[in-house]
Design a protein around this motif. Structure first.
Motif, PDB file in Angstrom:
ATOM      1  N   ARG A 189       0.581  -1.581   0.449  1.00 53.65           N
ATOM      2  CA  ARG A 189       0.242  -0.334   0.058  1.00 53.65           C
ATOM      3  C   ARG A 189       0.193   1.497  -0.018  1.00 53.65           C
ATOM      4  NH1 ARG A 189      -5.235  -0.063   3.553  1.00 53.65           N
ATOM      5  NH2 ARG A 189      -6.121  -1.652   2.685  1.00 53.65           N
ATOM      6  N   VAL A 190       1.660   1.366   1.150  1.00 54.47           N
ATOM      7  CA  VAL A 190       3.153   2.863   1.324  1.00 54.47           C
ATOM      8  C   VAL A 190       3.360   2.781  -0.337  1.00 54.47           C
ATOM      9  CG1 VAL A 190       5.014   3.271   1.837  1.00 54.47           C
ATOM     10  CG2 VAL A 190       3.397   2.167   3.462  1.00 54.47           C
ATOM     11  N   THR A 191       3.992   1.313  -1.352  1.00 54.09           N
ATOM     12  CA  THR A 191       4.644   1.905  -2.631  1.00 54.09           C
ATOM     13  C   THR A 191       3.588   2.376  -3.460  1.00 54.09           C
ATOM     14  OG1 THR A 191       4.981  -0.483  -2.975  1.00 54.09           O
ATOM     15  CG2 THR A 191       6.290   0.481  -1.845  1.00 54.09           C
ATOM     16  N   GLY A 192       2.229   1.878  -3.144  1.00 54.36           N
ATOM     17  CA  GLY A 192       1.416   2.351  -3.974  1.00 54.36           C
ATOM     18  C   GLY A 192       0.632   4.090  -4.295  1.00 54.36           C
ATOM     19  N   GLN A 193       0.684   4.144  -3.271  1.00 51.32           N
ATOM     20  CA  GLN A 193       0.821   5.423  -3.271  1.00 51.32           C
ATOM     21  C   GLN A 193       1.749   6.477  -2.600  1.00 51.32           C
ATOM     22  OE1 GLN A 193      -2.344   6.819  -2.797  1.00 51.32           O
ATOM     23  NE2 GLN A 193      -2.953   5.038  -3.801  1.00 51.32           N
ATOM     24  N   ALA A 194       3.214   6.016  -3.032  1.00 49.87           N
ATOM     25  CA  ALA A 194       4.013   6.557  -2.418  1.00 49.87           C
ATOM     26  C   ALA A 194       4.104   7.654  -3.377  1.00 49.87           C
ATOM     27  CB  ALA A 194       5.453   5.903  -3.167  1.00 49.87           C
ATOM     28  N   PHE A 195       4.271   7.749  -4.749  1.00 49.43           N
ATOM     29  CA  PHE A 195       3.996   8.431  -5.658  1.00 49.43           C
ATOM     30  C   PHE A 195       2.726   9.868  -5.980  1.00 49.43           C
ATOM     31  CE2 PHE A 195       2.218  11.019 -10.246  1.00 49.43           C
ATOM     32  CZ  PHE A 195       3.408  10.685 -10.282  1.00 49.43           C
ATOM     33  N   TYR A 196       1.779   9.665  -5.076  1.00 48.61           N
ATOM     34  CA  TYR A 196       1.210  10.537  -4.597  1.00 48.61           C
ATOM     35  C   TYR A 196       1.733  11.778  -3.489  1.00 48.61           C
ATOM     36  CZ  TYR A 196      -2.043   7.727  -8.091  1.00 48.61           C
ATOM     37  OH  TYR A 196      -2.600   7.588  -9.428  1.00 48.61           O
ATOM     38  N   ILE A 197       2.081  11.122  -2.823  1.00 47.09           N
ATOM     39  CA  ILE A 197       2.708  11.741  -1.311  1.00 47.09           C
ATOM     40  C   ILE A 197       4.161  12.079  -2.008  1.00 47.09           C
ATOM     41  CG2 ILE A 197       3.988  11.031   0.632  1.00 47.09           C
ATOM     42  CD1 ILE A 197       0.138  10.670   0.598  1.00 47.09           C
ATOM     43  N   ALA A 198       5.202  11.620  -2.227  1.00 47.32           N
ATOM     44  CA  ALA A 198       6.395  11.587  -2.715  1.00 47.32           C
ATOM     45  C   ALA A 198       6.746  13.542  -3.200  1.00 47.32           C
ATOM     46  CB  ALA A 198       7.767  10.743  -3.211  1.00 47.32           C
ATOM     47  N   VAL A 199       5.963  13.869  -4.234  1.00 45.31           N
ATOM     48  CA  VAL A 199       5.941  14.271  -5.673  1.00 45.31           C
ATOM     49  C   VAL A 199       5.732  15.767  -4.866  1.00 45.31           C
ATOM     50  CG1 VAL A 199       4.966  15.625  -7.758  1.00 45.31           C
ATOM     51  CG2 VAL A 199       5.673  13.161  -7.647  1.00 45.31           C
ATOM     52  N   PRO A 200       4.175  15.936  -4.257  1.00 50.33           N
ATOM     53  CA  PRO A 200       3.647  16.311  -3.336  1.00 50.33           C
ATOM     54  C   PRO A 200       5.130  17.443  -2.541  1.00 50.33           C
ATOM     55  CG  PRO A 200       1.685  15.738  -3.590  1.00 50.33           C
ATOM     56  CD  PRO A 200       3.228  14.893  -4.210  1.00 50.33           C
ATOM     57  N   LEU A 201       5.011  16.581  -1.423  1.00 42.96           N
ATOM     58  CA  LEU A 201       6.435  16.867  -0.030  1.00 42.96           C
ATOM     59  C   LEU A 201       7.329  17.469  -1.148  1.00 42.96           C
ATOM     60  CD1 LEU A 201       5.692  13.875   2.275  1.00 42.96           C
ATOM     61  CD2 LEU A 201       4.991  16.459   1.904  1.00 42.96           C
ATOM     62  N   GLY A 202       8.088  16.763  -2.561  1.00 43.17           N
ATOM     63  CA  GLY A 202       9.155  17.252  -3.170  1.00 43.17           C
ATOM     64  C   GLY A 202       8.972  18.546  -3.433  1.00 43.17           C
ATOM     65  N   ALA A 203       7.543  18.677  -4.048  1.00 38.08           N
ATOM     66  CA  ALA A 203       7.612  20.365  -4.801  1.00 38.08           C
ATOM     67  C   ALA A 203       7.440  21.519  -3.765  1.00 38.08           C
ATOM     68  CB  ALA A 203       6.162  19.705  -5.334  1.00 38.08           C
ATOM     69  N   ALA A 204       6.734  20.437  -2.567  1.00 39.20           N
ATOM     70  CA  ALA A 204       6.938  21.902  -1.155  1.00 39.20           C
ATOM     71  C   ALA A 204       8.043  22.194  -0.625  1.00 39.20           C
ATOM     72  CB  ALA A 204       5.402  21.435   0.047  1.00 39.20           C
ATOM     73  N   TYR A 205       8.986  20.942  -0.695  1.00 40.38           N
ATOM     74  CA  TYR A 205      10.537  21.326  -0.748  1.00 40.38           C
ATOM     75  C   TYR A 205      10.892  22.179  -0.989  1.00 40.38           C
ATOM     76  CZ  TYR A 205      14.907  20.598   1.843  1.00 40.38           C
ATOM     77  OH  TYR A 205      16.261  20.615   2.540  1.00 40.38           O
ATOM     78  N   GLY A 206      11.184  22.134  -2.197  1.00 35.20           N
ATOM     79  CA  GLY A 206      11.447  22.731  -3.717  1.00 35.20           C
ATOM     80  C   GLY A 206      11.270  24.588  -3.236  1.00 35.20           C
TER      81      GLY A 206
END
Length: 90
Positions: free
Chosen positions: A48-65
């Motif tokens: 489940r975590v790997t299935g949702q990782a894209f939806y969490i990691a991309v916005p978090l990465g953009a917000a951090y940037g």
């Protein structure tokens, strides 16, 4: 006895015997309610975590940037070079 007539055991109030009802039982020694639960929980959680990782990691990465860019830009604008670039006399 109720009113001189025996009504039967609990739930059997003199009605005709039920037919066509099948009941199954399982010995308590055969039940393993949590058999493999920990193993399944680990792998199901990973899936489940790997299935949702894209939806969490991309916005978090953009917000951090955006956050780090904003912090650096703010510090630069407060510096002597930033004031000179924007023509501020403060």
């Amino acid at each position: 006895m109720a009113g001189g007539k025996w009504m039967g055991w609990w739930g059997h109030l003199g009605a005709p015997k039920q037919r066509g009802i099948v009941t199954y039982t399982l010995s308590p020694f055969e039940q393993r309610a949590f058999a493999g639960a920990l193993h399944q929980a680990i792998f199901n959680t990973f899936r489940r975590v790997t299935g949702q990782a894209f939806y969490i990691a991309v916005p978090l990465g953009a917000a951090y940037g955006i956050y780090t860019w904003g912090k650096e830009n703010h510090q630069w604008r407060l510096s002597k070079a930033g004031h000179a670039a924007h023509g501020d006399d403060h």
